[in-house]
Design an enzyme around this catalytic site. Structure first.
Site, mmCIF file in Angstrom:
data_model
loop_
_atom_site.group_PDB
_atom_site.id
_atom_site.type_symbol
_atom_site.label_atom_id
_atom_site.label_comp_id
_atom_site.label_asym_id
_atom_site.label_seq_id
_atom_site.Cartn_x
_atom_site.Cartn_y
_atom_site.Cartn_z
ATOM 1 N N ALA A 31 1.100 -1.169 0.013
ATOM 2 C CA ALA A 31 -0.194 -0.064 0.116
ATOM 3 C C ALA A 31 0.852 1.202 -0.124
ATOM 4 O O ALA A 31 0.652 2.088 -0.808
ATOM 5 C CB ALA A 31 -0.929 -0.086 1.284
ATOM 6 N N GLN A 62 1.824 -15.405 0.154
ATOM 7 C CA GLN A 62 2.187 -16.338 -0.573
ATOM 8 C C GLN A 62 1.081 -16.725 -1.872
ATOM 9 O O GLN A 62 1.643 -16.608 -2.970
ATOM 10 C CB GLN A 62 2.041 -17.873 0.186
ATOM 11 C CG GLN A 62 3.301 -17.649 1.194
ATOM 12 C CD GLN A 62 3.315 -19.088 2.011
ATOM 13 O OE1 GLN A 62 2.521 -19.927 1.992
ATOM 14 N NE2 GLN A 62 4.281 -19.281 2.919
ATOM 15 N N GLY A 64 -1.714 -14.915 -3.477
ATOM 16 C CA GLY A 64 -1.444 -14.064 -4.564
ATOM 17 C C GLY A 64 -2.419 -12.912 -4.376
ATOM 18 O O GLY A 64 -2.707 -12.436 -3.405
ATOM 19 N N GLU A 128 -8.608 -20.237 -4.233
ATOM 20 C CA GLU A 128 -8.526 -20.482 -2.807
ATOM 21 C C GLU A 128 -9.836 -20.513 -2.338
ATOM 22 O O GLU A 128 -11.011 -20.200 -2.937
ATOM 23 C CB GLU A 128 -7.662 -19.119 -2.229
ATOM 24 C CG GLU A 128 -6.159 -19.256 -2.876
ATOM 25 C CD GLU A 128 -5.322 -17.975 -2.423
ATOM 26 O OE1 GLU A 128 -5.828 -17.014 -1.706
ATOM 27 O OE2 GLU A 128 -4.260 -17.963 -2.651
ATOM 28 N N ASP A 223 1.802 -0.936 15.306
ATOM 29 C CA ASP A 223 2.089 0.429 15.535
ATOM 30 C C ASP A 223 1.370 1.285 14.849
ATOM 31 O O ASP A 223 0.976 2.506 15.665
ATOM 32 C CB ASP A 223 3.562 0.794 15.019
ATOM 33 C CG ASP A 223 4.603 -0.308 15.560
ATOM 34 O OD1 ASP A 223 4.498 -0.704 16.854
ATOM 35 O OD2 ASP A 223 5.333 -0.873 14.595
ATOM 36 N N HIS A 244 -5.640 -17.522 10.003
ATOM 37 C CA HIS A 244 -5.354 -18.405 8.747
ATOM 38 C C HIS A 244 -5.532 -19.872 9.480
ATOM 39 O O HIS A 244 -4.634 -20.208 10.364
ATOM 40 C CB HIS A 244 -4.029 -18.179 8.306
ATOM 41 C CG HIS A 244 -3.971 -18.821 6.710
ATOM 42 N ND1 HIS A 244 -3.736 -20.005 6.556
ATOM 43 C CD2 HIS A 244 -3.919 -18.081 5.484
ATOM 44 C CE1 HIS A 244 -3.952 -20.061 5.243
ATOM 45 N NE2 HIS A 244 -3.682 -19.018 4.622
ATOM 46 N N ARG A 290 -12.199 -19.028 5.133
ATOM 47 C CA ARG A 290 -11.301 -19.419 6.296
ATOM 48 C C ARG A 290 -11.880 -19.386 7.524
ATOM 49 O O ARG A 290 -11.265 -20.036 8.266
ATOM 50 C CB ARG A 290 -10.256 -17.918 6.494
ATOM 51 C CG ARG A 290 -9.390 -18.381 5.398
ATOM 52 C CD ARG A 290 -8.140 -17.058 5.478
ATOM 53 N NE ARG A 290 -7.514 -17.382 4.307
ATOM 54 C CZ ARG A 290 -6.812 -16.243 3.832
ATOM 55 N NH1 ARG A 290 -6.235 -15.037 4.559
ATOM 56 N NH2 ARG A 290 -5.909 -16.447 2.584
ATOM 57 N N HIS A 351 -3.346 -13.957 11.260
ATOM 58 C CA HIS A 351 -2.920 -13.880 9.995
ATOM 59 C C HIS A 351 -3.085 -12.373 9.559
ATOM 60 O O HIS A 351 -2.008 -11.868 8.792
ATOM 61 C CB HIS A 351 -3.539 -14.732 8.856
ATOM 62 C CG HIS A 351 -3.230 -14.882 7.646
ATOM 63 N ND1 HIS A 351 -1.813 -15.129 7.349
ATOM 64 C CD2 HIS A 351 -3.759 -14.497 6.712
ATOM 65 C CE1 HIS A 351 -1.554 -14.598 5.989
ATOM 66 N NE2 HIS A 351 -2.851 -14.617 5.328
ATOM 67 N N ARG A 386 -11.979 -11.648 5.817
ATOM 68 C CA ARG A 386 -11.349 -11.199 4.529
ATOM 69 C C ARG A 386 -11.413 -12.289 3.660
ATOM 70 O O ARG A 386 -11.125 -13.526 3.898
ATOM 71 C CB ARG A 386 -9.993 -10.751 4.755
ATOM 72 C CG ARG A 386 -9.351 -10.285 3.292
ATOM 73 C CD ARG A 386 -8.097 -9.667 3.475
ATOM 74 N NE ARG A 386 -7.013 -10.673 4.196
ATOM 75 C CZ ARG A 386 -6.560 -11.596 3.565
ATOM 76 N NH1 ARG A 386 -6.611 -11.797 2.245
ATOM 77 N NH2 ARG A 386 -5.375 -12.250 4.342
ATOM 78 N N LEU A 392 -3.757 -7.964 -0.848
ATOM 79 C CA LEU A 392 -2.754 -7.188 -1.705
ATOM 80 C C LEU A 392 -3.364 -6.253 -2.693
ATOM 81 O O LEU A 392 -3.166 -5.145 -2.856
ATOM 82 C CB LEU A 392 -1.630 -8.315 -2.518
ATOM 83 C CG LEU A 392 -0.708 -9.005 -1.563
ATOM 84 C CD1 LEU A 392 0.029 -9.863 -2.609
ATOM 85 C CD2 LEU A 392 0.219 -8.357 -0.777
HETATM 86 C C1 SIN Z 1 -2.469 -17.562 1.707
HETATM 87 O O1 SIN Z 1 -1.560 -17.843 0.497
HETATM 88 O O2 SIN Z 1 -3.130 -18.614 1.873
HETATM 89 C C2 SIN Z 1 -2.679 -16.168 1.952
HETATM 90 C C3 SIN Z 1 -3.368 -15.419 1.084
HETATM 91 C C4 SIN Z 1 -3.907 -14.356 2.105
HETATM 92 O O3 SIN Z 1 -4.083 -14.344 2.996
HETATM 93 O O4 SIN Z 1 -4.934 -13.732 1.391
#
Ligand code: SIN
Length: 533
Positions: A31, A62, A64, A128, A223, A244, A290, A351, A386, A392
């Site tokens: 960001a 990891q 994407g 995912e 912080d 996670h 999740r 996470h 989320r 990202l």
């Molecule tokens: C993951 O690779 O499982 C994490 C991806 C995410 O947190 O969006």
């Protein structure tokens, strides 16, 4: 909340050097650096990061970046998946805006040199949990964050109007007459410095280190949340820390993330008896969102009285597995685990911090002159849970908006801005030495036990009392280095998290109260707001 002081350290304008920048960006994750790319070259820009430029939560991502790329996919589906995962707390307008802006951001990253994984010249798309299509763009198999950050750091380094100060800890935001005027920072070699800025953008990332079990790097100590709170910004949804489901669990080893993309490629969750259990909990099995998978894992760990479950990829093609997940293969190999044949021990860990500084569509906070983007914010995209690989993406979209907005305002301001004679008094010195490492570890354990994947009112109330007691003597002190300031920030954020988690008497998304196991839309389909008075 009165034990939380406005400023952590004493300062006087005659005793501290002054530095000026048109725009100050605090934080060097996706960001912050995306915001930097939007700053008009006529302006002076300073980007500060607490560690090296390479150390950010973004670099550890990891899986994407989620984006509608496949012609068979569509925006409505990505929007719907985000809303469903978010458990009725997302802001639909924000979700639609972010989802629509995703594809051009992917193209831009490619133009800036990001090498996403491709097959026959086309982007490879992963899947995912919670996504109904393959839409996750990834790089280096399982090191997307690393590759994206490599490319964007290079871009920012060649942007000739930017100054980068790594290893610079932000102690506090400076405010005067209700406006943000920059920050008081500390550098190991130069000591304390006032940075006066026309516009400040906060992009400090998350707070996973407040928990004993986390995928987050050492720098993620909340912080930005704490310093925005001290500066009077509104924060919301602080009870929503995302856990996670699959974090490598090897006693003595680091708690590395085991990407959800593995389940997207067909990995199964099995318990200590080798039994696949996810279908007992949800028909979407390993690809449920999740929050559902984390809860199921915890329930199964309790049933089997084991400290972890396992991810099993042994039914998949071994060479393909090792090639798709080279980073995880290397990490696991250090502990004698071959990911293609051996079960990988996993359990949930903190996470992603969903709660944060309230921002509007452009990234404006409630404090004039202060903008924010990425994990430190609450934009309305994630709701109460989320969706994987939307983070990202949020950093890219909101970094761009906040950077453009701050740049336009800084350009419009005249150049007569000056240092402001702010000062903060020295506090009563305390003689009793404090073992900061002991308090930090105790806090992390307490948060894991009392404000983790499952919470109850009495446990949260107990934790709240303990944290308030610790705040009473830790926040009353003035420390001289980041170890003390970090602990003060962690305590501040933990206190907000526990108090809001206690207040929310229902279960929603990542916030699961065993004493209130159902969602209660009538009373709680709303944000919980906190603000220092
Ligand atoms: C993951 O690779 O499982 C994490 C991806 C995410 O947190 O969006």
């Amino acid at each position: 909340m009165n034990v939380i002081p406005r400023y952590l350290v004493p300062f006087h304008p005659k005793r501290i050097p002054h530095h000026f920048a048109d725009v100050l960006i605090i934080g060097g994750g996706i960001a912050g650096l995306r915001a930097a790319m939007e700053i008009d070259p006529r302006l002076s820009l300073l980007v500060i990061t607490k560690d090296t430029m390479e150390q950010s939560n973004s670099a550890y991502a990891q899986g994407g970046i989620a984006s509608v790329i496949d012609p068979d996919d569509n925006f409505a589906s990505h929007v719907e998946d985000t809303l469903v995962a978010g458990a009725n707390l997302c802001d639909r307008d924000v979700v639609e805006m972010v989802v629509r802006e995703a594809p051009p951001h992917i193209r831009q990253l490619i133009e800036w040199g990001t090498k996403f994984d491709t097959e026959k010249g086309e982007l490879m798309l992963g899947r995912e949990g919670g996504h109904s299509h393959r839409r996750i763009v990834h790089a280096l198999g399982d090191a997307t964050g690393h590759e994206v950050m490599r490319a964007i750091i290079e871009q920012v380094r060649t942007k000739n109007d930017s100054q980068l100060w790594p290893n610079t800890f932000t102690i506090d935001l400076l405010t005067h007459e209700g406006r943000c005027r920059g920050a008081l920072v500390w550098h190991a070699r130069h000591g304390r410095t006032f940075i006066w800025a026309k516009q400040t953008i906060l992009c400090t990332g998350g707070a996973g280190q407040i928990y004993r079990e986390t995928t987050n790097p050492e720098v993620a100590t909340g912080d930005g949340h704490a310093l925005a709170y001290r500066a009077g910004a509104e924060l919301r949804d602080m009870e929503f820390m995302q856990f996670h489901p699959t974090v490598l669990y090897i006693a003595g080893g680091s708690r590395s993330l085991i990407t959800e993309a593995m389940r997207g490629e067909g990995a199964r969750l099995v318990d200590a008896n080798g039994r696949r259990f996810m279908l007992d909990y949800d028909e979407r099995a390993e690809l449920a969102p999740r929050d559902v998978v984390s809860q199921a894992i915890v329930a199964q760990m309790e049933k089997t009285r084991q400290p972890n479950v396992f991810l099993d990829l042994s039914h998949l093609e071994a060479e393909k597995v090792r090639k798709r997940f080279p980073g995880i293969a290397r990490t696991c190999a250090e502990f004698g685990i071959d990911i293609a044949t051996d079960p990988i021990p996993v359990r949930p860990g903190a996470h992603y911090m969903i709660g944060g500084v309230t921002v509007d569509h452009e990234g404006r906070t409630t404090v004039p002159g202060l903008w924010a983007a990425g994990e430190v914010t609450s934009s309305g995209l994630h709701g109460a849970n989320r969706l994987a690989s939307n983070s990202l993406l949020e950093g890219l979209v909101y970094g761009t908006h906040a950077g453009a907005g701050a740049s336009a305002l800084a350009l419009a301001e005249d150049d007569s801005f000056q240092a402001i004679p702010l000062e903060n008094a020295v506090a009563q010195p305390r003689e009793e030495p404090l073992d900061l490492v002991d308090i930090r570890n105790s806090l992390k354990s307490l948060m894991w036990r009392s404000a983790g994947v499952q919470r109850t009112g009495p446990q949260l109330a107990d934790a709240g009392r303990t944290i308030r007691r610790w705040c009473g003597y830790v926040l009353a002190r003035q420390f001289n280095d980041p170890e003390g300031w970090e602990l003060q920030n962690m305590l501040t954020v933990a206190r907000l998290m526990v108090e809001t988690a206690l207040a929310r008497e229902e279960s929603r998304g990542v916030h699961y109260r065993t004493d209130f196991p159902q969602a209660d839309d009538e009373h709680w389909r709303r944000h919980l707001v906190v603000q220092r008075k």
